[in-house]
Design an enzyme around this catalytic site. Sequence first.
Site, PDB file in Angstrom:
ATOM      1  N   GLY A 139       0.816  -1.218   0.000  1.00 30.96           N
ATOM      2  CA  GLY A 139       0.000   0.000   0.000  1.00 30.96           C
ATOM      3  C   GLY A 139       0.842   1.256   0.000  1.00 30.96           C
ATOM      4  O   GLY A 139       0.930   1.966   1.003  1.00 30.96           O
ATOM      5  N   TYR A 140       1.492   1.529  -1.106  1.00 29.77           N
ATOM      6  CA  TYR A 140       2.274   2.761  -1.251  1.00 29.77           C
ATOM      7  C   TYR A 140       1.491   3.809  -2.037  1.00 29.77           C
ATOM      8  O   TYR A 140       1.151   4.855  -1.529  1.00 29.77           O
ATOM      9  CB  TYR A 140       3.597   2.484  -2.004  1.00 29.77           C
ATOM     10  CG  TYR A 140       4.727   1.842  -1.215  1.00 29.77           C
ATOM     11  CD1 TYR A 140       4.539   1.327   0.061  1.00 29.77           C
ATOM     12  CD2 TYR A 140       6.001   1.744  -1.775  1.00 29.77           C
ATOM     13  CE1 TYR A 140       5.593   0.730   0.757  1.00 29.77           C
ATOM     14  CE2 TYR A 140       7.054   1.156  -1.089  1.00 29.77           C
ATOM     15  CZ  TYR A 140       6.854   0.651   0.177  1.00 29.77           C
ATOM     16  OH  TYR A 140       7.895   0.076   0.840  1.00 29.77           O
ATOM     17  N   GLU A 155      13.250  -5.548  -4.135  1.00 30.74           N
ATOM     18  CA  GLU A 155      12.598  -5.843  -5.419  1.00 30.74           C
ATOM     19  C   GLU A 155      13.630  -6.158  -6.493  1.00 30.74           C
ATOM     20  O   GLU A 155      13.348  -6.820  -7.469  1.00 30.74           O
ATOM     21  CB  GLU A 155      11.789  -4.626  -5.894  1.00 30.74           C
ATOM     22  CG  GLU A 155      10.343  -4.714  -5.506  1.00 30.74           C
ATOM     23  CD  GLU A 155       9.514  -3.579  -6.076  1.00 30.74           C
ATOM     24  OE1 GLU A 155      10.083  -2.638  -6.663  1.00 30.74           O
ATOM     25  OE2 GLU A 155       8.292  -3.645  -5.923  1.00 30.74           O
ATOM     26  N   ASN A 193       9.946   4.573 -16.328  1.00 27.95           N
ATOM     27  CA  ASN A 193      11.244   4.716 -17.004  1.00 27.95           C
ATOM     28  C   ASN A 193      11.804   6.126 -16.898  1.00 27.95           C
ATOM     29  O   ASN A 193      13.019   6.316 -16.825  1.00 27.95           O
ATOM     30  CB  ASN A 193      11.099   4.324 -18.478  1.00 27.95           C
ATOM     31  CG  ASN A 193      11.077   2.826 -18.650  1.00 27.95           C
ATOM     32  OD1 ASN A 193      10.874   2.099 -17.665  1.00 27.95           O
ATOM     33  ND2 ASN A 193      11.289   2.348 -19.853  1.00 27.95           N
TER      34      ASN A 193
HETATM   35  C1  LIG Z   1       0.446  -3.206 -13.001  1.00 18.51           C
HETATM   36  C2  LIG Z   1       0.722  -2.265 -11.884  1.00 18.51           C
HETATM   37  C3  LIG Z   1       0.774  -2.745 -10.588  1.00 18.51           C
HETATM   38  C4  LIG Z   1       1.017  -1.869  -9.518  1.00 18.51           C
HETATM   39  N1  LIG Z   1       1.020  -2.373  -8.250  1.00 18.51           N
HETATM   40  C5  LIG Z   1       1.200  -1.514  -7.195  1.00 18.51           C
HETATM   41  C6  LIG Z   1       1.126  -1.998  -5.851  1.00 18.51           C
HETATM   42  O1  LIG Z   1       0.919  -3.187  -5.594  1.00 18.51           O
HETATM   43  N2  LIG Z   1       1.274  -1.122  -4.842  1.00 18.51           N
HETATM   44  C7  LIG Z   1       1.528   0.203  -5.064  1.00 18.51           C
HETATM   45  O2  LIG Z   1       1.683   0.939  -4.094  1.00 18.51           O
HETATM   46  N3  LIG Z   1       1.580   0.704  -6.331  1.00 18.51           N
HETATM   47  C8  LIG Z   1       1.426  -0.126  -7.402  1.00 18.51           C
HETATM   48  N4  LIG Z   1       1.465   0.365  -8.708  1.00 18.51           N
HETATM   49  C9  LIG Z   1       1.608   1.814  -8.917  1.00 18.51           C
HETATM   50  C10 LIG Z   1       2.942   2.255  -9.485  1.00 18.51           C
HETATM   51  O3  LIG Z   1       3.916   2.240  -8.507  1.00 18.51           O
HETATM   52  C11 LIG Z   1       2.736   3.648 -10.109  1.00 18.51           C
HETATM   53  O4  LIG Z   1       1.940   3.466 -11.237  1.00 18.51           O
HETATM   54  C12 LIG Z   1       3.995   4.320 -10.534  1.00 18.51           C
HETATM   55  O5  LIG Z   1       4.743   4.693  -9.423  1.00 18.51           O
HETATM   56  C13 LIG Z   1       3.736   5.573 -11.399  1.00 18.51           C
HETATM   57  O6  LIG Z   1       2.823   6.429 -10.793  1.00 18.51           O
HETATM   58  P1  LIG Z   1       1.521   6.932 -11.576  1.00 18.51           P
HETATM   59  O7  LIG Z   1       0.879   5.774 -12.178  1.00 18.51           O
HETATM   60  O8  LIG Z   1       0.722   7.761 -10.639  1.00 18.51           O
HETATM   61  O9  LIG Z   1       2.066   7.816 -12.747  1.00 18.51           O
HETATM   62  P2  LIG Z   1       2.514   9.359 -12.638  1.00 18.51           P
HETATM   63  O10 LIG Z   1       3.462   9.517 -11.543  1.00 18.51           O
HETATM   64  O11 LIG Z   1       1.314  10.198 -12.655  1.00 18.51           O
HETATM   65  O12 LIG Z   1       3.303   9.525 -13.996  1.00 18.51           O
HETATM   66  C14 LIG Z   1       2.683   9.845 -15.234  1.00 18.51           C
HETATM   67  C15 LIG Z   1       3.779  10.107 -16.246  1.00 18.51           C
HETATM   68  O13 LIG Z   1       4.555  11.223 -15.829  1.00 18.51           O
HETATM   69  C16 LIG Z   1       5.922  10.887 -15.769  1.00 18.51           C
HETATM   70  N5  LIG Z   1       6.588  11.643 -14.710  1.00 18.51           N
HETATM   71  C17 LIG Z   1       6.185  11.844 -13.425  1.00 18.51           C
HETATM   72  N6  LIG Z   1       7.068  12.574 -12.769  1.00 18.51           N
HETATM   73  C18 LIG Z   1       8.067  12.869 -13.629  1.00 18.51           C
HETATM   74  C19 LIG Z   1       9.296  13.604 -13.535  1.00 18.51           C
HETATM   75  N7  LIG Z   1       9.669  14.193 -12.418  1.00 18.51           N
HETATM   76  N8  LIG Z   1      10.077  13.681 -14.631  1.00 18.51           N
HETATM   77  C20 LIG Z   1       9.712  13.088 -15.786  1.00 18.51           C
HETATM   78  N9  LIG Z   1       8.573  12.375 -15.939  1.00 18.51           N
HETATM   79  C21 LIG Z   1       7.760  12.280 -14.863  1.00 18.51           C
HETATM   80  C22 LIG Z   1       5.934   9.403 -15.517  1.00 18.51           C
HETATM   81  O14 LIG Z   1       7.142   8.823 -15.930  1.00 18.51           O
HETATM   82  C23 LIG Z   1       4.763   8.944 -16.358  1.00 18.51           C
HETATM   83  O15 LIG Z   1       5.156   8.810 -17.681  1.00 18.51           O
HETATM   84  C24 LIG Z   1       1.221  -0.496  -9.771  1.00 18.51           C
HETATM   85  C25 LIG Z   1       1.173  -0.020 -11.091  1.00 18.51           C
HETATM   86  C26 LIG Z   1       0.918  -0.886 -12.134  1.00 18.51           C
HETATM   87  C27 LIG Z   1       0.866  -0.343 -13.534  1.00 18.51           C
END
Ligand SMILES: Cc1cc2nc3c(=O)[nH]c(=O)nc-3n(C[C@H](O)[C@H](O)[C@H](O)COP(=O)(O)OP(=O)(O)OC[C@H]3O[C@@H](n4cnc5c(N)ncnc54)[C@H](O)[C@@H]3O)c2cc1C
Lengths: 364, 398
Positions: free
Chosen positions: B132-133, B251, B376
């Site tokens: 739950g992050y 991880e 990425n």
């Molecule tokens: C299949 C799957 C399973 C997951 N399971 C878990 C889980 O079990 N528990 C959990 O806690 N989370 C989980 N996640 C969440 C995951 O950790 C987040 O999706 C991830 O950290 C990205 O956050 P976001 O989706 O809010 O995208 P955002 O942070 O909103 O990013 C959107 C876009 O903006 C870009 N971006 C953001 N900030 C910057 C920056 N400073 N510079 C350049 N580009 C930037 C990103 O690279 C991306 O392209 C899961 C995600 C997926 C897809």
Amino acid sequence: MKYSATSLLSVASACRGPDVQFSPTQDQLELREAARNYLRASCTAKYLTRRVAGGPEVADGWSGLVEMGLPGYLVSTTAGGLGMDAPGFALVAEESGYVALPEPLIEVAGVAAPLLDQLAGQQALAAEVCTGRVRVIPAHPLNPFFNQADPTDPVLLLGDEIRLVEPLSGLAGLDSIDPLRNLRRFDAIQGGGAVLARGDEAVALTQSAIQRGAVFTAAELLGLSAAMIDKATAYAGERKQFGKVIGSYQAIKHHLANAFVRLEFARPVVYRAAACLGQDAADLWVAQAKIAAIDTAIEAAEIAIQVHGAMGYTFEVELHLWMKRAWALAGLWGDRNHHLARVENALLSKNLATGPAATFCNHG
Amino acid sequence: MKLGFTSTDEAFRDEIAGWLAEHLLGEFEHIRYRGGPGDEHAYFRERRAWEQAMAAGGWIGVGWPEDMGGRGYSLEQQVIFHEEYARAGGPGRVGHIGEGLVGPILITHGSRWQQQRFLPGILSGEELWCQGYSEPGAGSDLSNISTRAVYDAGKDNWSITGHKTWTSLAHEAEWCFVLARTDPASRGRHGLGFFLVEMQQRAITVRPIMQLTGTSEFNEVFLDQAICASEQLVGEPGQGWEIAMALLGFERGVSTLGQQMMFQNQLNQIITVARRNGATADSQIRQRLAQAHIGLKIMRYNAMRTLSGNMVDGSLNRAAMISKLYWSIWHRELGNLAMDVLGPEAEVAAAQPYELTPLQSLFLFTRADTIYGGTNQIQRNIIAERSLGLPREPRMTG
Ligand SMILES: Cc1cc2nc3c(=O)[nH]c(=O)nc-3n(C[C@H](O)[C@H](O)[C@H](O)COP(=O)(O)OP(=O)(O)OC[C@H]3O[C@@H](n4cnc5c(N)ncnc54)[C@H](O)[C@@H]3O)c2cc1C
């Protein structure tokens, strides 16, 4: 849509070759405008979501397209069509891609109807397609699976014999990766049906039907790409991380700019192919158009998902419908390898002329 | 870095291979190769039973120290374990978050009580975990989380309220580790706590989120004054960020080797399809298959290098930092390649309604590889800042 084709095309028109039409006519633009307004108002993301949830029988949008006259876009006016030409239809196809239209507009209006219109004795059938009484779906082995939303639609079997096969009743459909396409297996089409053309005539009509299928699908892919880029751009302007909209980060800007550049480079390739259908080298131009459009759409989809983060990986945000459509269309009327082989062959086996006189005029 | 295996290692290989051959049968035969990424929903009940069968065989926590209930296996033996597991088509593990993340973090940062309470449930395959992050406002910017934990001195427990999202397996897990703000006035990385929260309580609601694949593996989790006993806070209030980051280090641990074996299986499957449908006649496909093979080897050597350096503390080093970026791009391309090998068939679902083939699921799931666990873009920022020493990106929070 933010990227108007017009501006680019008018620049291109200044340096067009003798037989290459890069610039749409006033009629084409007006019809595109009408199609765009209608499609964006009726085929909304909400509507698509409802259709996915409710199955294909929910609120078919075909009658609206018929009212617009779109099934007869390429059919001669004597048969009740609009009597317009392929470059104009490419613009409409792009609009249909932009909204991820589930209806088989390209198949019916782009491929089948003009073929019927050209066949002696089939103008009445072409007219019925225009009035919406029948919807004829083309099928060819190049597409081992074809989209047939409604099993009561007759199938136009293309090849060295062209036949009209009555509804494929009793044939179970297959699910596509795109929840808005309903597939049928080409192999499952039974024999029989009325023969509409044979021999050389059938071969020639089939060849141009395939070219239209490929080039209008390419145009549709451009529309899908433009929509995905617009969606991702809008999201990048709203979503905040680290206290700023993500669109302010260079990584995101560059991704979106790359997708946009590829799209704009693909556009004139597709229009040139649409403008030159029927010419000797059309096959080659169509191949180039399909490749450019596939590459554009695959990249746009990848980038749009990435920009959306985890949101882009859901079925709940409708972006996936565009991405899956792009994936499905990439393989239709010849996939990337198929078309690349044609270009390769023209260049290396057929000694395609590439000298100064050929390069920038009407060749290549 | 050692590249060979001793005869003891090889004897161990026979042991695990033999055990798998004897046990992945009967009721478990049909779950072989199932339940991997993109397919997590498949046969969940059977895979839970399988987790317990693994536990009974003593195969969970093989790399954990013996005094923590593990088997204390060497790196080589763990490599062998993962290789043989994948070779046998071992199903996607439902307990991987517990075994790979929670166990190690409790071993390094947990209290005695926490170790005694939680490690046995992981080792027996009876208690599953979720992470739950992420929150709606805290994805890439994880430190922006707003879930709050309030201490009640009278009851000696914490009351947690907030909205977590993308929580994989929340709908199946018994427990969740939750990052929440213990100091309401804090911002960014400060003032966070790392809580072990029981999922079965009325104050927690789980809503599955449908994924591209049409199935659900992740969820929204709503906590409305969820209760967490004070001894279930790992470390101290305020130490949450440090612990959360240490956990992410795991991880990139030995589990990446298991992941690579799974990648190998997927590549093999694609090659089999290409041979069968004639795609191997296409020179571009041939070259892309060869490139995929090379990429997999590159990842493997990098993983061996990483692991033979600094394994148990899970600390980041250069080799580990580059791994996620590399494999996610490699794997996404593998998904594309699978579709190109399939040709027109790629569009056709396995069955109605919307049941995808394993390769279609692979293609779709690999769209997420470049997003979860740090996108990425974020990976590149980290590499540029920590490995190359470039100035940090301007940040508003924290
Ligand atoms: C299949 C799957 C399973 C997951 N399971 C878990 C889980 O079990 N528990 C959990 O806690 N989370 C989980 N996640 C969440 C995951 O950790 C987040 O999706 C991830 O950290 C990205 O956050 P976001 O989706 O809010 O995208 P955002 O942070 O909103 O990013 C959107 C876009 O903006 C870009 N971006 C953001 N900030 C910057 C920056 N400073 N510079 C350049 N580009 C930037 C990103 O690279 C991306 O392209 C899961 C995600 C997926 C897809």
